[in-house]
Design a protein around this motif. Sequence first.
Motif, PDB file in Angstrom:
ATOM      1  N   GLY A 190      -7.869  -0.216  -4.589  1.00 39.82           N
ATOM      2  CA  GLY A 190      -6.609  -1.314  -4.407  1.00 39.82           C
ATOM      3  C   GLY A 190      -6.326  -1.010  -2.762  1.00 39.82           C
ATOM      4  N   LEU A 191      -5.917   0.210  -2.482  1.00 40.05           N
ATOM      5  CA  LEU A 191      -5.346   0.385  -1.086  1.00 40.05           C
ATOM      6  C   LEU A 191      -6.564  -0.025  -0.031  1.00 40.05           C
ATOM      7  CD1 LEU A 191      -2.887   1.679   0.434  1.00 40.05           C
ATOM      8  CD2 LEU A 191      -4.051   3.963   0.116  1.00 40.05           C
ATOM      9  N   PHE A 192      -7.685   0.315  -0.242  1.00 37.95           N
ATOM     10  CA  PHE A 192      -8.913   0.106   0.627  1.00 37.95           C
ATOM     11  C   PHE A 192      -8.809  -1.730   0.842  1.00 37.95           C
ATOM     12  CE2 PHE A 192     -13.132  -1.129   1.713  1.00 37.95           C
ATOM     13  CZ  PHE A 192     -13.590  -0.215   2.641  1.00 37.95           C
ATOM     14  N   GLY A 195       0.685  -1.267   0.053  1.00 37.82           N
ATOM     15  CA  GLY A 195       0.109  -0.059  -0.052  1.00 37.82           C
ATOM     16  C   GLY A 195       0.907   1.218   0.106  1.00 37.82           C
ATOM     17  N   ASN A 196       1.733   1.258   0.696  1.00 37.57           N
ATOM     18  CA  ASN A 196       2.969   2.439   0.758  1.00 37.57           C
ATOM     19  C   ASN A 196       3.519   2.601  -0.581  1.00 37.57           C
ATOM     20  OD1 ASN A 196       4.073   4.477   1.932  1.00 37.57           O
ATOM     21  ND2 ASN A 196       5.718   3.156   2.867  1.00 37.57           N
ATOM     22  N   ILE A 197       4.021   1.651  -1.278  1.00 36.84           N
ATOM     23  CA  ILE A 197       4.504   1.713  -2.590  1.00 36.84           C
ATOM     24  C   ILE A 197       3.524   2.197  -3.640  1.00 36.84           C
ATOM     25  CG2 ILE A 197       5.318   0.363  -4.562  1.00 36.84           C
ATOM     26  CD1 ILE A 197       6.882  -1.524  -2.574  1.00 36.84           C
ATOM     27  N   LEU A 198       2.233   1.525  -3.504  1.00 34.70           N
ATOM     28  CA  LEU A 198       1.272   2.032  -4.256  1.00 34.70           C
ATOM     29  C   LEU A 198       0.765   3.703  -4.138  1.00 34.70           C
ATOM     30  CD1 LEU A 198      -1.379   1.501  -6.138  1.00 34.70           C
ATOM     31  CD2 LEU A 198      -2.503   0.929  -4.283  1.00 34.70           C
ATOM     32  N   LEU A 199       0.738   4.204  -2.953  1.00 34.20           N
ATOM     33  CA  LEU A 199       0.568   5.372  -2.403  1.00 34.20           C
ATOM     34  C   LEU A 199       1.562   6.425  -2.988  1.00 34.20           C
ATOM     35  CD1 LEU A 199      -1.274   7.321  -1.181  1.00 34.20           C
ATOM     36  CD2 LEU A 199      -0.018   7.074   1.086  1.00 34.20           C
ATOM     37  N   VAL A 200       2.910   6.010  -2.978  1.00 29.30           N
ATOM     38  CA  VAL A 200       3.986   6.913  -3.468  1.00 29.30           C
ATOM     39  C   VAL A 200       4.058   6.996  -4.645  1.00 29.30           C
ATOM     40  CG1 VAL A 200       6.423   6.778  -3.457  1.00 29.30           C
ATOM     41  CG2 VAL A 200       5.428   6.251  -1.193  1.00 29.30           C
ATOM     42  N   SER A 201       3.607   5.846  -5.406  1.00 32.06           N
ATOM     43  CA  SER A 201       3.717   5.895  -7.025  1.00 32.06           C
ATOM     44  C   SER A 201       2.849   6.905  -7.625  1.00 32.06           C
ATOM     45  CB  SER A 201       3.738   4.442  -7.569  1.00 32.06           C
ATOM     46  OG  SER A 201       2.231   4.138  -7.341  1.00 32.06           O
ATOM     47  N   ILE A 202       1.571   7.311  -6.842  1.00 26.45           N
ATOM     48  CA  ILE A 202       0.697   8.162  -7.226  1.00 26.45           C
ATOM     49  C   ILE A 202       0.526   9.483  -6.671  1.00 26.45           C
ATOM     50  CG2 ILE A 202      -0.464   6.084  -8.286  1.00 26.45           C
ATOM     51  CD1 ILE A 202      -2.738   6.770  -6.082  1.00 26.45           C
ATOM     52  N   SER A 203       1.096   9.562  -5.441  1.00 26.84           N
ATOM     53  CA  SER A 203       0.620  10.849  -4.804  1.00 26.84           C
ATOM     54  C   SER A 203       1.204  12.093  -5.195  1.00 26.84           C
ATOM     55  CB  SER A 203       1.207  10.855  -3.329  1.00 26.84           C
ATOM     56  OG  SER A 203       0.593   9.701  -2.522  1.00 26.84           O
TER      57      SER A 203
END
Length: 392
Positions: free
Chosen positions: A167-169, A18-26
């Motif tokens: 996805g994060l949810f 989730g952290n990687i996902l968030l960093v990739s789009i934030s």
Amino acid sequence: MPITVWGLAIAQALLMAGNILLVSISALVGKELAAHPALITLPIACQFIGLITATMPAAHLMQKLGRKTGFILGNLIGIFGTWVALQGLLETSLAMFALGTFLIGIAIGVGQQYRFAALESCAEPLHARAISMVMAGGVLAAIIGPNLAILSQDWHPDSPYAGAFFGLFGLYVLALLLLLVLPLPKAVVSPEHTQVRSYAQLFRQPMLLAAVASGMIGYGIMVLIMTATPLAMNQDQHDVSATAHVIQWHVLGMFVPSFFTGSLIRRFTTRRVILWGCGALLVSVAINLTGQGFWHYWWGLLLLGIGWNFTFIGATHLLTFSYLPAEKGKVQGINEFMVFSAAALGSMFAGQGLALLGWAWLNVFAIPWILVVAALIWRLKEQAAPTAVSNQ
């Protein structure tokens, strides 16, 4: 190895994915929502602030209420933060989106306690291996996170980024369900008159000072050079594919060694493994100083990841020998606060440092800090280190 450790390794993988996902789009979402270029990185900054804010309260809360309660609360905050961030994105509100990433940062900060819960769930001889196993969840996260970011682009008709939050949810819900059924350490009730040392007294211990410094500097230097690398490679005319390849191998260097770092600690002592980590960081810097071709970056970042793994896991293991049961929350909390503050500083300074100093001098800047850790660990020699070794 107890089932709890395996479960926490999976929970760690879900958290980091989730952290990687968030960093990739934030940053991309920030660019879309920000009215001024200076605000583009506000969501990422808020995520770091949330993480740092959570570290000390989370450790103290879990000492009083137990690991399960703390982790469930953290995941619930993450689920709510995901919803807030999604609403901010759909309503084109940067403030609401940043509030969501702040709440998600709190959830990530709470999740940093997974590795401590793992060692509390097994016998002392298995502590180093338990920490390593939980950190090895990063290998799975490195696969899930980027792929989920790509696959979720078509999940919402109004935004290519909204699907990532579905996805994060889902990742947080899976982690919550896992934590609900996982047997986790309960709160340890200390006698009413148990004396807890002050921070000044605690940090007079060479072992605690060395452990915290190793975690702080290992993490801070890793984030500093890792964050600056894509910018430096861009300046040297390397394409996006080459940069992605370098970062991918860096992430593998960070987490693949976790499968055997615990065994190395058990066989060669925590002290030696941290010193090897310092050595890997110094060799990484040396390679970065010899050239700026693709293979210089590739080897430099791979060794940077391995050096982080040895210093971070070694520091976590060493830390556990520096406090009494009643001091657990206090020491773990201040350690997490200082380590992730150093990581945040490394992230914030990377771009400006590269612009002011250049790639070569940015790497030179890292050398004295690495040597400080090596000196503190070396000073332990075998007079303090046996405590962290003899029981392995």
